[in-house]
Design a protein around this motif. Sequence first.
Motif: not given
Length: 95
Positions: A81-84, A41-48
Amino acid sequence: MNMKDKSWKEIPIGGLIEKGGTAMEYKTGSWRTFRPVVDKSKCINCLQCWIYCPDSSIKAENGMMAGFDYEHCKGCGICATICPVKCIKMEQEKK
Ligand code: SF4
Ligand code: SF4
Protein backbone atom coordinates in the motif's frame (compact mmCIF):
# COMPACT_ATOMS: atom_id res chain seq x y z
CA MET A 1 12.18 -19.63 24.72
CA ASN A 2 11.31 -21.87 21.76
CA MET A 3 7.54 -21.54 21.14
CA LYS A 4 7.46 -24.98 19.44
CA ASP A 5 8.43 -26.62 22.73
CA LYS A 6 5.52 -25.14 24.70
CA SER A 7 1.80 -25.98 24.70
CA TRP A 8 -0.89 -23.29 24.93
CA LYS A 9 -1.08 -23.96 28.67
CA GLU A 10 2.55 -22.99 29.12
CA ILE A 11 2.81 -19.81 27.06
CA PRO A 12 1.84 -16.45 28.65
CA ILE A 13 -1.85 -15.46 28.36
CA GLY A 14 -2.42 -13.68 25.06
CA GLY A 15 1.03 -14.71 23.82
CA LEU A 16 2.44 -11.80 25.82
CA ILE A 17 6.07 -10.99 25.05
CA GLU A 18 7.54 -11.01 28.53
CA LYS A 19 10.85 -9.35 27.78
CA GLY A 20 12.48 -7.26 25.11
CA GLY A 21 14.50 -8.74 22.27
CA THR A 22 12.36 -11.87 21.90
CA ALA A 23 10.27 -10.95 18.84
CA MET A 24 12.67 -12.83 16.52
CA GLU A 25 11.59 -16.08 18.23
CA TYR A 26 7.98 -15.64 17.08
CA LYS A 27 7.88 -17.03 13.53
CA THR A 28 4.77 -15.17 12.40
CA GLY A 29 5.23 -15.98 8.70
CA SER A 30 2.90 -18.99 9.00
CA TRP A 31 0.00 -16.59 9.65
CA ARG A 32 0.20 -15.28 6.09
CA THR A 33 -2.55 -15.67 3.48
CA PHE A 34 -0.90 -13.33 0.97
CA ARG A 35 2.83 -12.78 0.51
CA PRO A 36 4.49 -9.63 -0.77
CA VAL A 37 6.52 -9.98 -3.96
CA VAL A 38 8.64 -7.11 -5.30
CA ASP A 39 9.44 -6.23 -8.91
CA LYS A 40 12.98 -4.92 -8.36
CA SER A 41 13.10 -3.49 -11.89
CA LYS A 42 10.57 -0.85 -10.78
CA CYS A 43 11.82 -0.33 -7.20
CA ILE A 44 13.37 3.11 -6.58
CA ASN A 45 14.87 2.05 -3.20
CA CYS A 46 13.07 4.76 -1.27
CA LEU A 47 12.77 2.32 1.68
CA GLN A 48 9.29 3.54 2.60
CA CYS A 49 8.37 -0.14 2.92
CA TRP A 50 11.24 -0.65 5.38
CA ILE A 51 10.05 2.28 7.50
CA TYR A 52 6.39 1.24 7.60
CA CYS A 53 6.63 -2.56 7.96
CA PRO A 54 5.31 -3.34 11.46
CA ASP A 55 7.33 -6.56 11.65
CA SER A 56 10.72 -5.31 10.45
CA SER A 57 10.39 -7.82 7.62
CA ILE A 58 11.82 -5.71 4.81
CA LYS A 59 15.48 -6.52 4.23
CA ALA A 60 17.79 -3.64 3.38
CA GLU A 61 21.40 -3.89 2.21
CA ASN A 62 23.67 -0.96 1.35
CA GLY A 63 20.74 1.45 1.48
CA MET A 64 18.67 -0.62 -0.96
CA MET A 65 15.56 -2.76 -0.59
CA ALA A 66 16.72 -6.39 -0.63
CA GLY A 67 13.57 -8.48 -0.30
CA PHE A 68 11.52 -9.86 2.57
CA ASP A 69 12.02 -11.85 5.75
CA TYR A 70 9.30 -14.44 5.08
CA GLU A 71 9.80 -16.09 8.48
CA HIS A 72 8.34 -13.01 10.17
CA CYS A 73 6.27 -11.20 7.48
CA LYS A 74 2.56 -11.59 8.36
CA GLY A 75 1.34 -10.51 4.92
CA CYS A 76 -0.44 -7.40 6.19
CA GLY A 77 0.08 -5.60 2.86
CA ILE A 78 1.19 -2.28 4.33
CA CYS A 79 4.37 -2.35 2.22
CA ALA A 80 2.34 -2.84 -0.97
CA THR A 81 0.00 0.00 0.00
CA ILE A 82 2.75 2.43 0.94
CA CYS A 83 5.06 1.77 -2.03
CA PRO A 84 4.97 4.95 -4.16
CA VAL A 85 5.65 3.13 -7.45
CA LYS A 86 3.43 0.11 -6.65
CA CYS A 87 6.15 -2.45 -7.31
CA ILE A 88 5.07 -4.75 -4.44
CA LYS A 89 2.21 -7.11 -5.22
CA MET A 90 0.42 -9.34 -2.71
CA GLU A 91 0.16 -12.89 -4.08
CA GLN A 92 -1.92 -15.75 -2.67
CA GLU A 93 0.21 -17.95 -0.43
CA LYS A 94 0.60 -21.52 -1.73
CA LYS A 95 0.04 -23.91 1.20
S1 SF4 B 1 3.30 -7.60 4.13
FE1 SF4 B 1 3.34 -6.47 6.10
S2 SF4 B 1 4.65 -7.68 7.43
FE2 SF4 B 1 5.06 -8.37 5.34
S3 SF4 B 1 6.80 -7.16 4.62
FE3 SF4 B 1 4.93 -6.08 3.99
S4 SF4 B 1 4.50 -4.61 5.63
FE4 SF4 B 1 5.95 -6.14 6.46
S1 SF4 C 1 8.52 1.25 -1.06
FE1 SF4 C 1 8.55 0.31 -3.09
S2 SF4 C 1 10.01 1.57 -4.26
FE2 SF4 C 1 10.35 2.02 -2.09
S3 SF4 C 1 12.00 0.59 -1.48
FE3 SF4 C 1 10.04 -0.40 -1.01
S4 SF4 C 1 9.61 -1.66 -2.82
FE4 SF4 C 1 11.15 -0.17 -3.43
